[in-house]
Design a protein around this motif. Structure first.
Motif, PDB file in Angstrom:
ATOM      1  N   ASP A  61     -15.992 -34.144 -58.464  1.00 39.24           N
ATOM      2  CA  ASP A  61     -16.204 -34.703 -59.802  1.00 39.24           C
ATOM      3  C   ASP A  61     -17.222 -35.834 -59.729  1.00 39.24           C
ATOM      4  O   ASP A  61     -18.386 -35.653 -59.967  1.00 39.24           O
ATOM      5  N   SER A  62     -16.797 -37.013 -59.390  1.00 41.15           N
ATOM      6  CA  SER A  62     -17.697 -38.147 -59.218  1.00 41.15           C
ATOM      7  C   SER A  62     -17.224 -38.929 -58.006  1.00 41.15           C
ATOM      8  O   SER A  62     -16.029 -39.074 -57.779  1.00 41.15           O
ATOM      9  N   THR A 209     -19.241 -32.099 -71.946  1.00 50.19           N
ATOM     10  CA  THR A 209     -19.490 -33.454 -71.447  1.00 50.19           C
ATOM     11  C   THR A 209     -19.085 -34.481 -72.502  1.00 50.19           C
ATOM     12  O   THR A 209     -18.443 -35.492 -72.198  1.00 50.19           O
ATOM     13  N   THR A 212     -15.154 -34.804 -72.810  1.00 47.69           N
ATOM     14  CA  THR A 212     -14.579 -35.709 -71.799  1.00 47.69           C
ATOM     15  C   THR A 212     -14.901 -37.160 -72.127  1.00 47.69           C
ATOM     16  O   THR A 212     -14.061 -38.049 -71.987  1.00 47.69           O
ATOM     17  N   THR A 231     -12.312 -41.006 -61.425  1.00 46.59           N
ATOM     18  CA  THR A 231     -12.462 -39.560 -61.385  1.00 46.59           C
ATOM     19  C   THR A 231     -11.409 -38.921 -62.285  1.00 46.59           C
ATOM     20  O   THR A 231     -10.471 -39.583 -62.744  1.00 46.59           O
ATOM     21  N   THR A 232     -11.571 -37.632 -62.528  1.00 46.37           N
ATOM     22  CA  THR A 232     -10.582 -36.916 -63.335  1.00 46.37           C
ATOM     23  C   THR A 232      -9.192 -37.016 -62.705  1.00 46.37           C
ATOM     24  O   THR A 232      -8.193 -37.218 -63.404  1.00 46.37           O
ATOM     25  N   ARG A 257      -9.855 -30.060 -66.320  1.00 44.48           N
ATOM     26  CA  ARG A 257     -10.399 -29.247 -65.223  1.00 44.48           C
ATOM     27  C   ARG A 257     -11.392 -28.215 -65.756  1.00 44.48           C
ATOM     28  O   ARG A 257     -12.396 -27.919 -65.106  1.00 44.48           O
ATOM     29  N   ASN A 260     -14.646 -29.938 -66.245  1.00 40.36           N
ATOM     30  CA  ASN A 260     -15.346 -30.128 -64.972  1.00 40.36           C
ATOM     31  C   ASN A 260     -16.006 -28.839 -64.500  1.00 40.36           C
ATOM     32  O   ASN A 260     -17.111 -28.859 -63.945  1.00 40.36           O
ATOM     33  N   LYS A 263     -19.176 -28.449 -66.447  1.00 41.13           N
ATOM     34  CA  LYS A 263     -20.208 -29.426 -66.098  1.00 41.13           C
ATOM     35  C   LYS A 263     -20.778 -29.210 -64.699  1.00 41.13           C
ATOM     36  O   LYS A 263     -21.967 -29.382 -64.474  1.00 41.13           O
TER      37      LYS A 263
END
Length: 292
Positions: A61-62, A209, A212, A231-232, A257, A260, A263
């Protein structure tokens, strides 16, 4: 008297399932754990297990403190009767100090399998220091003509690189450009933004995007959470602490999810699913807003 032998198949089935889950393993390995600022390194994420036990793959994710340069495809292979899923990421960092790649996780049934966290030391490139010092010499005249065009071109190129770098730093975490309604309450603004999202035409990736982003705006304003710095997975851990009903929590996890996957994995939901996912986030926000 009931025949005890009839319970043997059930016992064997449970044993096989537990053995399959026990063999499932999530790993993350970096080819470097010490690097200079701006250097790139490769991170390999893998999931090993029985074919029936693997139901997904950890989503990158990030990663706070790191920038994603390249994301490879998920490769599948079979080794020794076990299925191996692998993905390679190319990362870099512009933040000096000790950075940590958090564990990647995979949910299978009621269990969560995690990789180990990976510490990464990011340092500045050392400057070369002369070993010997000499007396200062008199200024000597340089013979020959100096081509000032080379100097001007060099300085201009350096300034252009500096400007590009600062522009990139400014825009790397830029949020989607959407109209805000900050004069409204957190709940009212979220409902207004979701209504706008449902009526506007836009690409699928941008829609999910924004979906979220709207949910994170609500959490930040309603609960004063650092919603954009998580993060998610971390965000779901925070929501889990609220009195949100279990069914609503599962619905939220599934929806985030899916966002994600759209994205980062180029997943494209059916057009009729767009309203369903927006409605799911609308329902979750209503439930959270009604919490004491």
């Amino acid at each position: 008297m009931k025949n005890p032998l009839r319970y043997i198949p059930i016992f064997l089935l449970n044993f096989i399932c537990l053995s399959a889950f026990a063999q499932l393993q999530v790993q993350a390995k970096a080819d470097k754990q010490k690097l200079f600022i701006g250097d790139q390194f490769r991170l390999n994420i893998s999931v090993t297990g029985d074919q029936n036990a693997i139901t997904g793959f950890p989503i990158a994710d990030s990663l706070p403190g790191f920038e994603l340069i390249e994301q490879g495809k998920i490769d599948t292979s079979i080794q020794g009767g076990m299925v191996l899923l692998q993905q390679e990421l190319v990362l870099t960092s512009f933040d000096s100090g000790r950075q940590v790649i958090p564990p990647f996780h995979l949910e299978v049934g009621d269990r969560i399998y995690r990789s180990d966290s990976i510490p990464i030391e990011v340092t500045y490139s050392p400057n070369g220091v002369p070993q010997e010092y000499h007396d200062i010499k008199d200024i000597q005249e340089v013979k020959g003509d100096i081509n000032w065009l080379y100097w001007i071109a060099g300085v201009g190129s350096l300034l252009a690189l500096v400007l590009i770098f600062f522009w990139w730093r400014k825009n790397r975490n830029k949020h989607p450009a959407i109209k805000r309604y900050e004069h409204l309450s957190p709940y009212e603004e979220a409902m207004k933004l979701l209504n706008d999202l449902e009526t506007e035409e836009m690409p699928v990736k941008e829609r999910y995007t924004r979906l979220t982003y709207i949910f994170r705006i609500f959490l930040k304003r309603k609960f004063n959470w650092n919603a954009f710095g998580k993060t998610t997975y971390d965000l779901l851990l925070e929501v889990e602490k609220t009195p949100l009903p279990e069914d609503d929590y599962k619905l939220l996890a599934q929806t985030l999810r899916t966002c994600n996957l759209v994205k980062f994995a180029k997943y494209e939901p059916a057009p009729n699913e767009h309203s369903t996912h927006i409605g799911s986030i609308r329902h979750i926000i209503k439930s959270l807003n009604n919490q004491p």
